[in-house]
Design a protein around this motif. Structure first.
Motif, short mmCIF file in Angstrom:
data_model
loop_
_atom_site.label_atom_id
_atom_site.label_comp_id
_atom_site.label_asym_id
_atom_site.label_seq_id
_atom_site.Cartn_x
_atom_site.Cartn_y
_atom_site.Cartn_z
N LEU A 1 -0.45 -34.21 -69.89
CA LEU A 1 0.86 -34.79 -70.21
C LEU A 1 1.83 -34.55 -69.05
O LEU A 1 1.89 -33.46 -68.48
CB LEU A 1 1.40 -34.21 -71.51
N ASN A 2 2.58 -35.59 -68.72
CA ASN A 2 3.59 -35.53 -67.65
C ASN A 2 2.97 -35.28 -66.28
O ASN A 2 3.62 -34.73 -65.39
CB ASN A 2 4.65 -34.46 -67.96
N GLY A 3 1.71 -35.68 -66.12
CA GLY A 3 1.06 -35.60 -64.82
C GLY A 3 0.31 -36.88 -64.56
O GLY A 3 0.19 -37.74 -65.44
N PRO A 4 -0.24 -37.07 -63.34
CA PRO A 4 -0.93 -38.33 -63.02
C PRO A 4 -2.08 -38.65 -63.97
O PRO A 4 -2.31 -39.81 -64.28
CB PRO A 4 -1.44 -38.08 -61.59
N ALA A 5 -2.81 -37.63 -64.43
CA ALA A 5 -3.97 -37.87 -65.29
C ALA A 5 -3.57 -38.36 -66.68
O ALA A 5 -4.45 -38.73 -67.48
CB ALA A 5 -4.82 -36.60 -65.41
N GLU A 6 -2.29 -38.40 -66.97
CA GLU A 6 -1.83 -38.94 -68.25
C GLU A 6 -2.19 -40.42 -68.37
O GLU A 6 -2.22 -40.97 -69.48
CB GLU A 6 -0.32 -38.76 -68.38
N ILE A 7 -2.51 -41.06 -67.26
CA ILE A 7 -2.90 -42.46 -67.30
C ILE A 7 -4.18 -42.66 -68.11
O ILE A 7 -4.42 -43.76 -68.64
CB ILE A 7 -3.07 -43.04 -65.87
N LYS B 1 1.87 -51.11 -65.34
CA LYS B 1 2.84 -50.75 -66.38
C LYS B 1 3.06 -49.25 -66.44
O LYS B 1 4.19 -48.77 -66.59
CB LYS B 1 2.34 -51.26 -67.74
N TYR B 2 1.98 -48.51 -66.30
CA TYR B 2 2.09 -47.04 -66.32
C TYR B 2 2.95 -46.55 -65.17
O TYR B 2 3.87 -45.74 -65.37
CB TYR B 2 0.70 -46.41 -66.24
N ILE B 3 2.68 -47.03 -63.96
CA ILE B 3 3.44 -46.59 -62.79
C ILE B 3 4.90 -46.98 -62.92
O ILE B 3 5.81 -46.18 -62.63
CB ILE B 3 2.83 -47.19 -61.50
N SER B 4 5.15 -48.19 -63.40
CA SER B 4 6.55 -48.64 -63.56
C SER B 4 7.30 -47.80 -64.57
O SER B 4 8.47 -47.43 -64.34
CB SER B 4 6.56 -50.11 -63.99
N PHE C 1 2.51 -48.57 -53.75
CA PHE C 1 2.07 -47.33 -53.09
C PHE C 1 1.19 -46.48 -54.03
O PHE C 1 0.10 -46.04 -53.65
CB PHE C 1 3.30 -46.52 -52.65
N PHE C 2 1.65 -46.28 -55.25
CA PHE C 2 0.91 -45.45 -56.19
C PHE C 2 -0.40 -46.12 -56.62
O PHE C 2 -1.40 -45.45 -56.85
CB PHE C 2 1.76 -45.14 -57.42
N LYS C 3 -0.37 -47.42 -56.74
CA LYS C 3 -1.56 -48.13 -57.20
C LYS C 3 -2.72 -47.93 -56.24
O LYS C 3 -3.87 -47.75 -56.66
CB LYS C 3 -1.25 -49.62 -57.36
#
Length: 295
Positions: free
Chosen positions: A215-221, A243-246, A256-258
């Motif tokens: 939770l509240n980290g990149p792996a939350e995706i 949608k997640y990144i936005s 960039f994140f994608k």
């Protein structure tokens, strides 16, 4: 009570049974095993469950693990039940008699399939269980949550409603301590299971021992992907990722994140896997772990 107050309508407790043999009275044992043919044992067993349930009246049901227990019911003494599956089915029906019939609670059976023999034994057990008001929890992949494992294709033959158990915290793939996210793996696996008529939903593991929360980290995706793909079957992985990144960061950061998210799975697989084998033991690098090669 805290869970109910937080708006969670169904609260369950997790049980492993059988317990240590010393937990059970000696009068119910034969040859160092529990005598399953003794009616007195089953009477004591049900009373014991009633006493435990009385201490937690606010719960809505039990998740019962049929494997990975201190003592296996199929290893106990019986002349009445000749097969491991028969002993396990009798055990489940005894628990259901209290949890489902008497208390009107939910009963979930959680199983870990280590090999083909274990799978077949549990499948036969499901066919012998007389209580039909049961739900089965099955892992997203055979044996453990290994990214390179195939789907559990026998789930379609389980004669109960099934919930797929996803490990989004990645016990074997970085365990939340690194950016251990595999949205594509979760997406593809859930797409497969969504098509099975007996699959009614999923559960998600988001932590292990309170130290590896996604939770509240990149792996939350990982969690977000399942959350989005379930009510929106037409949603593509690209759309979910954007949608997640936005929502999590900013729409301007999508380009960039994608790209970073696309590279991450290969980096993790190159760190925690070798030629498709997980060279880890609960996310510790351990190239001598025997089970990596034998399983």
């Amino acid at each position: 009570q805290h869970a109910h107050k937080a708006g969670i309508s169904e609260v369950l407790v997790w049980d492993h049974a059988l317990y240590n043999l010393s937990y059970y009275p000696e009068r119910f044992k034969k040859n160092g095993q529990i005598n399953l043919d003794d009616p007195g044992f089953w009477g004591w067993f049900k009373d014991d469950y009633r006493k435990m349930l009385d201490k937690i009246p606010a719960i809505n049901g039990i998740v019962l693990t049929l494997t990975e227990t201190r003592n296996r019911v199929e290893d106990q003494y019986s002349e009445k039940w000749k097969t491991p599956a028969g002993k396990m089915a009798a055990f489940v029906d005894s628990v259901a008699a209290v949890v489902v019939t008497e208390r009107g609670m939910k009963l979930y059976l959680r199983r870990l399939t280590s090999d083909i023999t274990e799978r077949d034994k549990l499948s036969e057990c499901f066919r012998l269980i007389t209580c039909r008001e049961i739900t089965v929890m099955e892992k997203e992949a055979p044996h453990e949550f290994i990214i390179t494992h195939p789907v559990s294709d026998w789930i379609q033959h389980i004669p109960f409603p099934v919930i797929i158990e996803f490990d989004c915290a990645h016990e074997w793939n970085g365990q939340g301590s690194v950016a251990s996210f595999f949205p594509e793996t979760h997406y593809e696996r859930w797409k497969y299971y969504q098509k099975l008529p007996n699959v009614i939903g999923f559960s998600i593991r988001t932590d292990r021992f309170g130290k590896t929360s996604i939770l509240n980290g990149p792996a939350e995706i990982n969690l977000f992907t399942l959350h989005e793909a379930s009510p929106n079957p037409a949603a593509t992985l690209d759309e979910i990722t954007e949608k997640y990144i936005s929502e999590k960061y900013d729409s301007a950061s999508v380009p960039f994140f994608k790209e970073a998210f696309k590279l991450a799975p290969e980096i993790i697989l190159s760190s925690y896997y070798t030629l498709g084998l997980n060279t880890t033991n609960h996310s510790n690098l351990d190239f001598d772990d025997r089970s990596t090669y034998t399983r």
